[in-house]
Design an enzyme around this catalytic site. Sequence first.
Site, PDB file in Angstrom:
ATOM      1  N   ILE A 189      51.040  48.003  69.152  1.00 33.22           N
ATOM      2  CA  ILE A 189      49.514  47.364  68.638  1.00 33.22           C
ATOM      3  C   ILE A 189      49.783  46.041  68.807  1.00 33.22           C
ATOM      4  O   ILE A 189      50.202  45.133  68.012  1.00 33.22           O
ATOM      5  CB  ILE A 189      49.151  47.724  67.294  1.00 33.22           C
ATOM      6  CG1 ILE A 189      48.921  49.164  67.177  1.00 33.22           C
ATOM      7  CG2 ILE A 189      47.834  47.098  67.175  1.00 33.22           C
ATOM      8  CD1 ILE A 189      48.556  49.850  65.933  1.00 33.22           C
ATOM      9  N   HIS A 190      49.347  45.600  70.300  1.00 32.78           N
ATOM     10  CA  HIS A 190      49.457  44.107  70.506  1.00 32.78           C
ATOM     11  C   HIS A 190      48.022  43.410  70.430  1.00 32.78           C
ATOM     12  O   HIS A 190      47.273  44.080  69.819  1.00 32.78           O
ATOM     13  CB  HIS A 190      50.210  43.872  72.024  1.00 32.78           C
ATOM     14  CG  HIS A 190      49.637  44.577  72.852  1.00 32.78           C
ATOM     15  ND1 HIS A 190      48.194  44.179  73.626  1.00 32.78           N
ATOM     16  CD2 HIS A 190      49.687  46.048  73.493  1.00 32.78           C
ATOM     17  CE1 HIS A 190      47.931  45.278  74.474  1.00 32.78           C
ATOM     18  NE2 HIS A 190      48.861  46.215  74.413  1.00 32.78           N
ATOM     19  N   ALA A 191      47.793  42.278  71.052  1.00 33.65           N
ATOM     20  CA  ALA A 191      46.456  41.626  70.851  1.00 33.65           C
ATOM     21  C   ALA A 191      45.212  42.392  71.218  1.00 33.65           C
ATOM     22  O   ALA A 191      44.293  42.493  70.591  1.00 33.65           O
ATOM     23  CB  ALA A 191      46.647  40.403  71.920  1.00 33.65           C
TER      24      ALA A 191
END
Length: 88
Positions: free
Chosen positions: A14-16
């Site tokens: 769960i990145h940007a």
Amino acid sequence: MVEKTYTVIEKTGIHARPATVLVQTAEKFDADVNLEYKDKTINLKSIMGVMAAGITSNSEIKIKADGPDEEQALAALDDVMTKEGIAK
């Protein structure tokens, strides 16, 4: 309170971008929405909190909603998780 457990399938975790989509969805509701990861509770309406958690692929997370529109909040977040390919 309603809750659901997921396994992150997004290969970069769960990145940007997925974090932004989740936070924007959670912000639409009055319910308190939290994400649990590695025994930590993170406000899902806080982009900084979600990003700082460092959630990786294949991690197990739990989303909890508590409030007047908790069912709708969890349903909307579940929809985002599956349609965006973030988790299953």
